[in-house]
Structures are given as structure tokens and as C-alpha cells.
Design a protein around this motif. Structure first.
Motif, PDB file in Angstrom:
ATOM      1  N   ASP A  69       0.832  -1.210   0.000  1.00 41.06           N
ATOM      2  CA  ASP A  69       0.000   0.000   0.000  1.00 41.06           C
ATOM      3  C   ASP A  69       0.865   1.257   0.000  1.00 41.06           C
ATOM      4  O   ASP A  69       0.561   2.233  -0.706  1.00 41.06           O
ATOM      5  CB  ASP A  69      -0.923   0.000   1.227  1.00 41.06           C
ATOM      6  CG  ASP A  69      -2.019  -1.045   1.123  1.00 41.06           C
ATOM      7  OD1 ASP A  69      -2.329  -1.471  -0.005  1.00 41.06           O
ATOM      8  OD2 ASP A  69      -2.566  -1.435   2.174  1.00 41.06           O
ATOM      9  N   GLU A  70       1.927   1.241   0.782  1.00 39.67           N
ATOM     10  CA  GLU A  70       2.828   2.401   0.818  1.00 39.67           C
ATOM     11  C   GLU A  70       3.517   2.593  -0.522  1.00 39.67           C
ATOM     12  O   GLU A  70       3.680   3.723  -0.994  1.00 39.67           O
ATOM     13  CB  GLU A  70       3.865   2.215   1.924  1.00 39.67           C
ATOM     14  CG  GLU A  70       4.806   3.406   2.082  1.00 39.67           C
ATOM     15  CD  GLU A  70       5.840   3.214   3.174  1.00 39.67           C
ATOM     16  OE1 GLU A  70       6.731   4.075   3.311  1.00 39.67           O
ATOM     17  OE2 GLU A  70       5.756   2.188   3.890  1.00 39.67           O
ATOM     18  N   LEU A  71       3.911   1.494  -1.146  1.00 41.60           N
ATOM     19  CA  LEU A  71       4.569   1.584  -2.448  1.00 41.60           C
ATOM     20  C   LEU A  71       3.614   2.146  -3.496  1.00 41.60           C
ATOM     21  O   LEU A  71       4.007   2.950  -4.346  1.00 41.60           O
ATOM     22  CB  LEU A  71       5.067   0.203  -2.862  1.00 41.60           C
ATOM     23  CG  LEU A  71       5.905   0.123  -4.144  1.00 41.60           C
ATOM     24  CD1 LEU A  71       7.191   0.923  -3.985  1.00 41.60           C
ATOM     25  CD2 LEU A  71       6.216  -1.326  -4.484  1.00 41.60           C
ATOM     26  N   LYS A  72       2.327   1.753  -3.456  1.00 39.48           N
ATOM     27  CA  LYS A  72       1.345   2.265  -4.405  1.00 39.48           C
ATOM     28  C   LYS A  72       1.083   3.752  -4.187  1.00 39.48           C
ATOM     29  O   LYS A  72       0.891   4.507  -5.132  1.00 39.48           O
ATOM     30  CB  LYS A  72       0.040   1.487  -4.265  1.00 39.48           C
ATOM     31  CG  LYS A  72       0.110   0.069  -4.808  1.00 39.48           C
ATOM     32  CD  LYS A  72      -1.151  -0.703  -4.497  1.00 39.48           C
ATOM     33  CE  LYS A  72      -2.356  -0.090  -5.181  1.00 39.48           C
ATOM     34  NZ  LYS A  72      -3.576  -0.883  -4.928  1.00 39.48           N
ATOM     35  N   ARG A  73       1.061   4.175  -2.926  1.00 35.85           N
ATOM     36  CA  ARG A  73       0.787   5.589  -2.621  1.00 35.85           C
ATOM     37  C   ARG A  73       1.952   6.495  -2.980  1.00 35.85           C
ATOM     38  O   ARG A  73       1.766   7.556  -3.565  1.00 35.85           O
ATOM     39  CB  ARG A  73       0.459   5.747  -1.134  1.00 35.85           C
ATOM     40  CG  ARG A  73      -0.912   5.249  -0.714  1.00 35.85           C
ATOM     41  CD  ARG A  73      -1.240   5.756   0.684  1.00 35.85           C
ATOM     42  NE  ARG A  73      -0.207   5.428   1.640  1.00 35.85           N
ATOM     43  CZ  ARG A  73      -0.191   4.319   2.386  1.00 35.85           C
ATOM     44  NH1 ARG A  73      -1.175   3.434   2.253  1.00 35.85           N
ATOM     45  NH2 ARG A  73       0.770   4.099   3.249  1.00 35.85           N
TER      46      ARG A  73
END
Length: 437
Positions: free
Chosen positions: A228-232
Motif C-alpha cells: 500500500d505504501e509503495l502504491k501511494r
């Protein structure tokens, strides 16, 4: 075609129309309130400013149609007020669909009336044309209702002017032909926009499907918070953890096993074992980091007991596997607990990893351990004292660390704490006994 992702299997299913209808109604309903507000503002301007000024300057004269125009403005005001009040209160698909149908049906009747008044007063129907094209371009509606309303509205207006208006200017000036042409253009435009909407919906579903496939790969490769952090942010910030339990599990003698068995058998067995390990990792709520050849690495952040239970379950699962396949595979494991750093490195084939002395020490515990046993450091024994049983091995020489006092993890402190992973193993019922060679 609507693309649907189902677990690890990706396939396309034919949309039965319900999803498209919901999407269509949702898009059209989103425009209902703004359009009603604009219409109400225009009507209020006509009623409160334009109509009084025209009457005060005697522009209206004695033509009774002006009173009809005033009545139409008042009716249109009530029409828009009703939908301004109703639209925010409707949340269900069925009620929104009914509301749109009522808006278009009442609007068709209202502006057909206005078209007649406008023609009688000025010989102009431009406002009616604007309404007809606005309804076509702004709103999409499934089925034939809107097309039927367009045809009925134009037909009623055409008949009303021909029968009720005493002048012959309507058909001699070409206005009648223009009205018929306008209705035909509206129908063609309606069909074209509906086709475009369907194409847009299908493309949207394909994009969602591909995004779901990409997300599935990403979430399979990385823990969910990291993914999720990588996508954001398109990057992952390194994190330091004060207490990370690190476990290394290795299949003893697997290199020789590979040399003695066909490649397909080797891969099949290794995949079966690691798939079982993956399920155990998920069951215990810890994180798989990677596999290195026939070695398997797991961490648990502030979950030392869960990692220890996982290690015991892995050994029981391999014992169950051997019992049903006839193989003599054995494990050797090492575990340590301490501070570590986690993060994602690389530009291609992104890899979530963990670094620190805890990782190196756990690896040394595995490599210096004994076959069929789980060697742990004194830090692990101290952290899990009272919950698990340990056997002191004594001090051993560990590369890069000197002499360390180590222990063997025997099992939970009470027999009732055994998770029974072997009993729940997928091969305990003989499902993959066919792997025996």
C-alpha cells in the motif's frame, strides 16, 4: 465483456447488463442535482426579474399566452425544487432509476408545453431544442424510455402546433421539417452516446481487471502495508524494529536429493512443502521474507512466540509429509530475536527484505544447528521462558560472534498448546501421496 479476477485465476465473464445499468444510472444521477439547481436558478431569475420587467414595460400586451408562460415558469420552478429536494435523499439504485425516469418524463411533458408556448409567442423553438439535446447529452438511461420520450414529445408538439395554431407558418416556413430533423438527430445522438458509454464501461472494467491482476502480484510479493505504501508513494521508507524474531529453515541434504531425482519431482516436492509453509505463515500471522534455494526465511515483528510455534508446525508438517510419501526429508532451523531494519530495495523485481545482526545470527543458528532440531539463542529462550520448553546445548563457536550459549526449542510448555498443524496438513489425508517416488 466484463473482466473479473477470481483468486489466482483470471478470466472474463459476460456482463448480464446489471453492472452496466448500475454504472449508467450512477453517472446520470450524479448530474441530476447540478442540472436541477441550474434550472431552478434560471426559473427564479425569470419569475422574479424578467417576467415582472416585461409586464411592467407592457411588452406582454394582452396575449393570453403570456399568462401561460408565467404559469409554466411557476410549474417549472416546482419541478426543479422537487428534484433538488429529492435527489440528495436517494441512495439505492432502484429509487435513483425511478427518479431519473420521473425527471425525464415530467421534463419531456413540461418542455413540450414550453415549445408550444414559445412557438405561439415568438415562432421560435430554440429552447425546446436545447432541452431535447441536453437530455440526450447529459443523461444516459437503459432501455427505450428516453427514445420513446423523444419521439412522443416531438410528435405531440408537432401535432399541437398543426392543430391548435391557426397560422400556416409552421409548415410553410420549414419549422415542421426542422422539428422532425431535430427529433431524428436526438435519436441518432442518443444511440451513439449509448454505444460510447458501453464502450467506456467495458474499457473501465478491463482497466479494473488489469489493476486487480497487478495488485494481486504486488500483494503476493510484498506485505500488504508495504504494498500500500509503495502504491501511494512509489517508494517504501525503511523501518527500524526493536524486536524482530527471525527464523531460517533449511531442508537438510536437499542438494543430494536434487541430484538423485528428476527435476520435475524436485520442483513438485519443494513447491508442495513451501506452499504448506506459506499457509502456516499466514495462519500464525507472521511474514515470509523469501526462499533461498531450499531455505525458507520468516520474521515476526514483536511476535516471537508465533515464530516459535510456526517452526514447530513446520517440523510436524514435514513429518506428516514423509509419512505419506515415503521420503526422508529433514529440516534444520535457527532462530534469533533482536533489532532489525526492513525495507524494499531495487528498481526491478522489487524485494522486501530485512537486515541487521538479528538476521545474521539467526542464519548462524540454522547453519550450526543439528538435523531435525530448532536451535535458538539465549535471547529467544529468555523471551519465551515459561511458554516453551528448551534444552540447553551449551556454548558453541559462531562465525563472527565468538562463543554463544544456545538452546534447542523442544515444544510448548504444555501439550495443550500444540497447534496440531500436522493434523491439518493438506497431505495428512493422502491428497499428495502421489509425490512418493
Amino acid at each position: 465483456m466484463a473482466a473479473i479476477a477470481d483468486g489466482n485465476t483470471h478470466h472474463c465473464t459476460v456482463d448480464d447488463g446489471s453492472d452496466f445499468e448500475r454504472w449508467l444510472i450512477a453517472r446520470s444521477f450524479a448530474m441530476l442535482l447540478p442540472l436541477s439547481r441550474v434550472g431552478l436558478a434560471v426559473i427564479a431569475l425569470m419569475l422574479l426579474v424578467v417576467d415582472p420587467l416585461l409586464f411592467a414595460h407592457g411588452i406582454w400586451g394582452d396575449n393570453p399566452q403570456h399568462s401561460f408562460l408565467l404559469a409554466w415558469h411557476a410549474t417549472a420552478g416546482l419541478y426543479f425544487i422537487a428534484f433538488v429536494c429529492a435527489a440528495p435523499r436517494l441512495a439505492r439504485h432502484h429509487t435513483r432509476k425511478l427518479c431519473l425516469a420521473a425527471f425525464m418524463t415530467l421534463g419531456a411533458a413540461l418542455f413540450t408545453w414550453f415549445g408550444f408556448i414559445s412557438w405561439v409567442l415568438s415562432g421560435d423553438m430554440s429552447t425546446y431544442a436545447i432541452f431535447l439535446l441536453t437530455m440526450v447529452c447529459v443523461f444516459n438511461y437503459p432501455g427505450t424510455l428516453r427514445r420513446a420520450l423523444n419521439i412522443a414529445s416531438a410528435a405531440v408538439l408537432l401535432a399541437s402546433i398543426l392543430w391548435l395554431d391557426g397560422s400556416s407558418m409552421f409548415y410553410t416556413s420549414g419549422a415542421a421539417i426542422n422539428l422532425v430533423a431535430l427529433a431524428l438527430v436526438a435519436l441518432l445522438l442518443d444511440a451513439h452516446l449509448m454505444t460510447m458509454s458501453r464502450a467506456l464501461f467495458d474499457e473501465k472494467r478491463r482497466v479494473e481487471f488489469e489493476r486487480a491482476r497487478a495488485d494481486a502480484v504486488l500483494y503476493n510479493a510484498l506485505p500488504k502495508p508495504i504494498a500500500d505504501e509503495l502504491k501511494r508513494n512509489n517508494r517504501v521508507k525503511a523501518q527500524k524494529h526493536d524486536c524482530v524474531a527471525v527464523l531460517f529453515v533449511d531442508i537438510v541434504g536437499f542438494t543430494r536429493f536434487c541430484a538423485d531425482h528428476p527435476p520435475g519431482t524436485v520442483l513438485q516436492i519443494l513447491n508442495a512443502l513451501f506452499c504448506e509453509f506459506d499457509m502456516l505463515v499466514h495462519r500464525h500471522g507472521v511474514e515470509k521474507i523469501k526462499t533461498i534455494g531450499d531455505a525458507y526465511m520468516v520474521i515476526g515483528k514483536d511476535r516471537s512466540a508465533a515464530v516459535a510455534s510456526l517452526a514447530l508446525d513446520m517440523f510436524r508438517a514435514v513429518a506428516a509429509f514423509n509419512a505419506h510419501t515415503g521420503h526422508g526429508l529433514a529440516l534444520r532451523a535457527g532462530m534469533h530475536v533482536g533489532p532489525a531494519i526492513t525495507g524494499v530495495v531495487g528498481l526491478h523485481r522489487l524485494h522486501y527484505d530485512v537486515w541487521g545482526d538479528a538476521v545474521n545470527t539467526a542464519s548462524r543458528m540454522e547453519s550450526t544447528g543439528e538435523t531435525g532440531r530448532i536451535q535458538v539463542t539465549s535471547e529467544v529462550a529468555h523471551a519465551l521462558q515459561g511458554d516453551f520448553q528448551f534444552e540447553c546445548r551449551g556454548a558453541i563457536e559462531v562465525k563472527g560472534k565468538g562463543r554463544l550459549r544456545t538452546f534447542f526449542l523442544l515444544g510448548p510448555a504444555s501439550l495443550g498448546a500444540i497447534s496440531g498443524a500436522a493434523a491439518n496438513s493438506p497431505w495428512s489425508n493422502g491428497e499428495i501421496a502421489r509425490l512418493a517416488v
